[in-house]
Design an enzyme around this catalytic site. Structure first.
Site, PDB file in Angstrom:
ATOM      1  N   GLU A 101      23.632  -1.189 -44.015  1.00  0.00           N
ATOM      2  CA  GLU A 101      23.479  -2.552 -43.462  1.00  0.00           C
ATOM      3  C   GLU A 101      24.357  -3.098 -42.122  1.00  0.00           C
ATOM      4  OE1 GLU A 101      23.640  -6.388 -42.538  1.00  0.00           O
ATOM      5  OE2 GLU A 101      25.179  -5.688 -43.638  1.00  0.00           O
ATOM      6  N   GLU A 102      25.520  -2.367 -42.268  1.00  0.00           N
ATOM      7  CA  GLU A 102      26.411  -2.946 -41.045  1.00  0.00           C
ATOM      8  C   GLU A 102      26.424  -2.343 -40.037  1.00  0.00           C
ATOM      9  OE1 GLU A 102      28.605  -5.001 -41.784  1.00  0.00           O
ATOM     10  OE2 GLU A 102      29.286  -4.915 -43.597  1.00  0.00           O
TER      11      GLU A 102
ATOM     12  N   ASP B  98      26.792  -0.013 -48.480  1.00  0.00           N
ATOM     13  CA  ASP B  98      27.623   0.606 -47.346  1.00  0.00           C
ATOM     14  C   ASP B  98      28.803  -0.165 -47.090  1.00  0.00           C
ATOM     15  OD1 ASP B  98      25.821  -1.149 -46.054  1.00  0.00           O
ATOM     16  OD2 ASP B  98      26.317  -0.627 -44.079  1.00  0.00           O
TER      17      ASP B  98
ATOM     18  N   HIS C 295      34.857  -8.716 -43.867  1.00  0.00           N
ATOM     19  CA  HIS C 295      35.242  -7.926 -42.841  1.00  0.00           C
ATOM     20  C   HIS C 295      36.803  -7.868 -42.567  1.00  0.00           C
ATOM     21  CE1 HIS C 295      30.808  -7.205 -40.935  1.00  0.00           C
ATOM     22  NE2 HIS C 295      30.853  -7.245 -42.186  1.00  0.00           N
TER      23      HIS C 295
END
Ligand SMILES: [Zn+2]
Ligand SMILES: [Zn+2]
Length: 394
Positions: free
Chosen positions: A143-144, A85, A368
């Protein structure tokens, strides 16, 4: 035994082009349908058994090696995991393969993880005579974002019959060419809480007739700073962060309500529980002291990633033995979280950092960040880490 990497090196340009394709077409957590279909198509093309829609958009590939197992031990069944993702971030890099989707970007390296595991799959499928045992490939969505994709995949049985599980994270704080891990806690548990404080609003000039929710909120924020500094053992680790505080609309009104939103990060279960207890106690007593009330929503997210000692040793031994141009480092734990933790609660294994940082090509932005990028030569190291563990399973 030694591994001849030349047939793996032949896949280097595919590896990079697959990573760039994924980088141009990112999808958010829980929305990875096109990414999953693209992965599935490739796996099927290479003759790999594929299960789709595993716990959401999860894709599971299964294959066996045909080499004679001469180790006198039963063949191993190894699971390898990649998360697929992306994040709600606008890509600000100036490269031709930058994200084509406004506001969405692979800013954590999961495109690289997916391309890595695809390359591993391709090689394993085409060289079954070179390895023995069974491999399960876990292409994991989401996962995020809590509750994460790992839980759903595990509940769908993706770990049934698995002896051990490994996952990698490309990691720009570590230079390319370095692989790192450590036994025990590598990444932290990630809990989230919000507190709504109910005071009594009124005129700013008549505070004695009110319960000022802003003063109560400020007292709470201050008090929470003492959890880590005064309550937690100095030799342990914890983070309590208030990331958001909202109250009031104008200068001459005392706010009826205030909202705090924060996170707690810890490495061990006792500290995790104790920190939650202190947040709740402080909220209750400080509100009572001021005549306010509070509603707390406390959500327990991913547990801490706890690596199994035997497997960290195994990874270190295989990686340093078979990959001549890398160096091994003992990883420094990080207070970020990862839902790989759930796999390690079920079967033994290890999570591994593969260095992807390189200051000369601006691959040093933190994960990020809108300009996040990796040194793509890290990808082939990641492939070799996984393959070392499969080809030399002793
Ligand atoms: Zn991330
Ligand atoms: Zn990540």
């Amino acid at each position: 035994m030694t591994i001849d990497w030349s047939s793996v090196e032949e896949l280097r340009s595919d590896l990079i082009s697959w990573r760039r394709h994924l980088h141009m077409h990112p999808e958010l957590s829980f929305h990875e349908s096109k990414t999953a279909a693209w992965i599935t198509e490739k796996l099927r093309l290479w003759g790999i058994d594929v299960e789709i829609n595993v716990g959401g958009h999860g894709v599971v590939g299964r294959l066996s090696g045909h080499a004679f197992n001469d180790s006198n031990k039963p063949s191993k069944h190894i699971a390898l995991r990649a998360d697929i993702d992306a994040l709600p971030i606008q890509d600000e890099k100036e490269v031709y393969y930058k994200s084509r989707v406004p506001g969405i970007m692979h800013a954590c390296g999961h495109d690289g993880h997916t391309a890595t595991l695809l390359t591993v799959a391709c090689w394993l499928a085409k060289h079954r005579e070179a390895w023995s045992g069974n491999v399960t490939l876990l292409f994991q969505p989401a996962e995020e974002v809590n509750p994460g994709g790992a839980k759903g995949m595990i509940e769908s049985g993706c770990l049934d019959g698995i002896d051990c599980v490994y996952g990698i994270h490309l990691w720009t704080p570590i230079p390319v060419g370095v692989v790192a891990s450590k036994e025990g806690a590598l990444l932290a548990s990630v809990d989230e809480f919000s507190i709504e404080i109910h005071g009594r609003g009124g005129h700013a000039a008549l505070p004695h007739q009110t319960v000022d929710s802003i003063v109560v909120a400020a007292s709470l924020v201050q008090a929470f700073q003492t959890i880590v500094s005064r309550n937690i053992d100095p030799l342990d680790h914890a983070v309590v962060t208030i990331g958001s505080m909202h109250a009031g609309h104008t200068f001459n009104v005392i706010a009826e309500r205030a909202n705090l939103h924060g996170t707690v990060r810890t490495f061990n279960a006792e500290t995790r529980t104790y920190t939650e207890q202190r947040v709740r106690e402080m909220t209750k007593h400080i509100c009572e002291m001021n005549g306010a009330k509070a509603d707390i929503t406390y959500y327990r997210g991913y547990p801490s990633v706890i690596n199994h000692k035997d497997h960290v040793q195994r990874v270190q031994e295989k990686v340093t033995k078979h990959i001549k141009d890398i160096s091994w480092d003992n990883a420094v734990p990080v207070m970020a979280g990862e839902d790989f933790a759930y796999y390690l609660e079920k079967v033994p294994g290890c999570f591994i950092f593969v260095g992807a940082g390189n200051a000369q090509i601006e691959a040093t932005f933190p994960h990020h960040h809108p300009k996040f990028n990796i040194d793509e030569s890290a990808l082939m190291y990641a492939v070799k880490v996984f393959l070392s563990l499969v080809i030399d399973p002793s």
